[in-house]
Design a protein around this motif. Structure first.
Motif, PDB file in Angstrom:
ATOM      1  N   LYS A 134       0.827  -1.210   0.000  1.00 34.50           N
ATOM      2  CA  LYS A 134       0.000   0.000   0.000  1.00 34.50           C
ATOM      3  C   LYS A 134       0.854   1.250   0.000  1.00 34.50           C
ATOM      4  N   ASP A 135       0.242   2.325  -0.459  1.00 31.35           N
ATOM      5  CA  ASP A 135       0.806   3.667  -0.322  1.00 31.35           C
ATOM      6  C   ASP A 135       2.204   3.825  -0.917  1.00 31.35           C
ATOM      7  N   VAL A 136       2.412   3.257  -2.093  1.00 26.48           N
ATOM      8  CA  VAL A 136       3.694   3.427  -2.791  1.00 26.48           C
ATOM      9  C   VAL A 136       3.650   4.801  -3.460  1.00 26.48           C
ATOM     10  N   GLU A 137       4.419   5.755  -2.931  1.00 28.32           N
ATOM     11  CA  GLU A 137       4.331   7.091  -3.500  1.00 28.32           C
ATOM     12  C   GLU A 137       4.885   7.089  -4.921  1.00 28.32           C
ATOM     13  N   LEU A 138       4.274   7.923  -5.744  1.00 25.38           N
ATOM     14  CA  LEU A 138       4.723   8.013  -7.127  1.00 25.38           C
ATOM     15  C   LEU A 138       4.698   9.467  -7.574  1.00 25.38           C
ATOM     16  N   TYR A 139       5.612   9.747  -8.499  1.00 23.62           N
ATOM     17  CA  TYR A 139       5.747  11.070  -9.091  1.00 23.62           C
ATOM     18  C   TYR A 139       5.843  10.863 -10.592  1.00 23.62           C
ATOM     19  N   SER A 140       4.993  11.546 -11.325  1.00 24.38           N
ATOM     20  CA  SER A 140       4.960  11.382 -12.766  1.00 24.38           C
ATOM     21  C   SER A 140       4.786  12.752 -13.411  1.00 24.38           C
ATOM     22  N   LEU A 141       4.750  12.750 -14.728  1.00 21.47           N
ATOM     23  CA  LEU A 141       4.465  13.954 -15.507  1.00 21.47           C
ATOM     24  C   LEU A 141       3.369  13.607 -16.495  1.00 21.47           C
ATOM     25  N   GLY A 147      10.126 -10.127  -4.908  1.00 22.35           N
ATOM     26  CA  GLY A 147      10.736  -9.285  -3.879  1.00 22.35           C
ATOM     27  C   GLY A 147       9.944  -7.997  -3.720  1.00 22.35           C
ATOM     28  N   LEU A 148       9.686  -7.636  -2.489  1.00 24.85           N
ATOM     29  CA  LEU A 148       8.810  -6.505  -2.183  1.00 24.85           C
ATOM     30  C   LEU A 148       9.238  -5.208  -2.862  1.00 24.85           C
ATOM     31  N   SER A 149      10.525  -4.906  -2.823  1.00 18.65           N
ATOM     32  CA  SER A 149      10.982  -3.645  -3.423  1.00 18.65           C
ATOM     33  C   SER A 149      10.782  -3.622  -4.929  1.00 18.65           C
ATOM     34  N   LYS A 150      10.682  -4.788  -5.529  1.00 20.12           N
ATOM     35  CA  LYS A 150      10.509  -4.850  -6.987  1.00 20.12           C
ATOM     36  C   LYS A 150       9.146  -4.294  -7.395  1.00 20.12           C
ATOM     37  N   ILE A 151       8.148  -4.464  -6.530  1.00 20.79           N
ATOM     38  CA  ILE A 151       6.830  -3.896  -6.833  1.00 20.79           C
ATOM     39  C   ILE A 151       6.933  -2.374  -6.896  1.00 20.79           C
ATOM     40  N   ALA A 152       7.602  -1.788  -5.913  1.00 22.97           N
ATOM     41  CA  ALA A 152       7.774  -0.331  -5.903  1.00 22.97           C
ATOM     42  C   ALA A 152       8.586   0.133  -7.110  1.00 22.97           C
ATOM     43  N   ARG A 153       9.569  -0.653  -7.507  1.00 23.21           N
ATOM     44  CA  ARG A 153      10.383  -0.289  -8.664  1.00 23.21           C
ATOM     45  C   ARG A 153       9.573  -0.353  -9.963  1.00 23.21           C
ATOM     46  N   ILE A 154       8.654  -1.313 -10.041  1.00 23.77           N
ATOM     47  CA  ILE A 154       7.778  -1.400 -11.220  1.00 23.77           C
ATOM     48  C   ILE A 154       6.893  -0.155 -11.282  1.00 23.77           C
ATOM     49  N   VAL A 155       6.353   0.249 -10.132  1.00 26.57           N
ATOM     50  CA  VAL A 155       5.552   1.483 -10.083  1.00 26.57           C
ATOM     51  C   VAL A 155       6.393   2.660 -10.571  1.00 26.57           C
ATOM     52  N   ASP A 156       7.613   2.784 -10.047  1.00 25.92           N
ATOM     53  CA  ASP A 156       8.494   3.892 -10.438  1.00 25.92           C
ATOM     54  C   ASP A 156       8.792   3.893 -11.929  1.00 25.92           C
ATOM     55  N   MET A 157       9.028   2.708 -12.501  1.00 24.42           N
ATOM     56  CA  MET A 157       9.385   2.626 -13.913  1.00 24.42           C
ATOM     57  C   MET A 157       8.283   3.219 -14.797  1.00 24.42           C
ATOM     58  N   PHE A 158       7.036   2.858 -14.509  1.00 26.87           N
ATOM     59  CA  PHE A 158       5.949   3.361 -15.352  1.00 26.87           C
ATOM     60  C   PHE A 158       5.550   4.790 -14.988  1.00 26.87           C
ATOM     61  N   ALA A 159       5.740   5.185 -13.738  1.00 27.81           N
ATOM     62  CA  ALA A 159       5.438   6.568 -13.353  1.00 27.81           C
ATOM     63  C   ALA A 159       6.419   7.543 -14.004  1.00 27.81           C
ATOM     64  N   ALA A 160       7.649   7.101 -14.216  1.00 29.09           N
ATOM     65  CA  ALA A 160       8.688   7.983 -14.757  1.00 29.09           C
ATOM     66  C   ALA A 160       8.662   8.024 -16.280  1.00 29.09           C
ATOM     67  N   ARG A 161       7.466   8.215 -16.816  1.00 29.02           N
ATOM     68  CA  ARG A 161       7.261   8.356 -18.259  1.00 29.02           C
ATOM     69  C   ARG A 161       6.144   9.378 -18.476  1.00 29.02           C
ATOM     70  N   LEU A 162       6.129  10.014 -19.610  1.00 27.11           N
ATOM     71  CA  LEU A 162       5.040  10.921 -19.944  1.00 27.11           C
ATOM     72  C   LEU A 162       3.844  10.076 -20.370  1.00 27.11           C
ATOM     73  N   GLN A 163       2.748  10.182 -19.640  1.00 22.69           N
ATOM     74  CA  GLN A 163       1.567   9.406 -19.994  1.00 22.69           C
ATOM     75  C   GLN A 163       0.382   9.820 -19.148  1.00 22.69           C
ATOM     76  N   ILE A 164      -0.742   9.168 -19.380  1.00 25.32           N
ATOM     77  CA  ILE A 164      -1.926   9.436 -18.573  1.00 25.32           C
ATOM     78  C   ILE A 164      -2.027   8.382 -17.475  1.00 25.32           C
ATOM     79  N   GLN A 165      -2.667   8.752 -16.388  1.00 30.27           N
ATOM     80  CA  GLN A 165      -2.764   7.882 -15.221  1.00 30.27           C
ATOM     81  C   GLN A 165      -3.450   6.557 -15.551  1.00 30.27           C
TER      82      GLN A 165
END
Length: 180
Positions: free
Chosen positions: A63-70, A94-112
């Motif tokens: 839960k509550d994986v913070e994300l920053y996107s554009l 691995g737990l951190s891998k879920i957060a990293r997957i979120v980060d990978m897609f958040a760090a792109r120009l796109q719609i939510q």
């Protein structure tokens, strides 16, 4: 890219030679490259074989994986959090891998809406889970800083795959857990 930023600043009426702006184009390029680093990321490299055999077949929730996107429409910040759950099918990630997957897609120009789906599909693909649920809640600066200027508005998107889509009890358990 720096020269283009310089042109934009000049087009705004700024003196690009003044002390505070001399290095701004270079800093802006560096910041934009960082904020869109998701394009250079690879899902297999992120997961890095961090999949482990497990007899657990109960829901795993981060839960509550913070994300920053554009946003792709205005290149303005989207700030929020993701809730990601899956039903293991013989292995867990691995737990951190879920957060990293979120980060990978958040760090792109796109719609939510697309980002939410990409996170869900990636987790489903790499884990072979029986189901995946993703809910993203975010504030869009294109709504709060400009345009309609609705300061307290937020957007929620969800994607349910496998058992999360097919079984209302599984979906409700997930949604109940993220409300707590």
């Amino acid at each position: 890219m720096s020269s283009h930023y310089r042109e934009v600043l000049s087009g705004l009426g700024e003196d690009v030679g003044r002390e505070g702006l001399v290095d701004t184009p270079t800093r802006a390029v560096k910041a934009l490259k960082y904020l869109t680093r998701g394009y250079a990321m690879d899902l297999d490299e992120i997961v890095n074989n961090a999949l482990f055999s497990s007899d657990n077949d109960e829901m795993v929730l981060l839960k509550d994986v913070e994300l920053y996107s554009l946003c792709e429409h205005h290149v303005l910040p989207v700030i929020g959090k993701a809730h990601v759950a899956y039903l293991p099918n013989g292995r867990v990630i691995g737990l951190s891998k879920i957060a990293r997957i979120v980060d990978m897609f958040a760090a792109r120009l796109q719609i939510q809406e697309n980002m939410t789906r990409q996170i869900a599909e990636a987790l489903m693909d790499v884990t072979g889970a029986r189901g995946v649920g993703v809910v993203v809640e975010a504030r869009h600066m294109c709504m709060t800083m400009r345009g309609i200027e609705k300061q307290h508005s937020s957007m929620t998107t969800s994607v349910m795959l496998g058992a999360f889509r097919e079984d209302p009890r599984t979906r409700e358990e997930f949604l109940d857990l993220i409300r707590r």
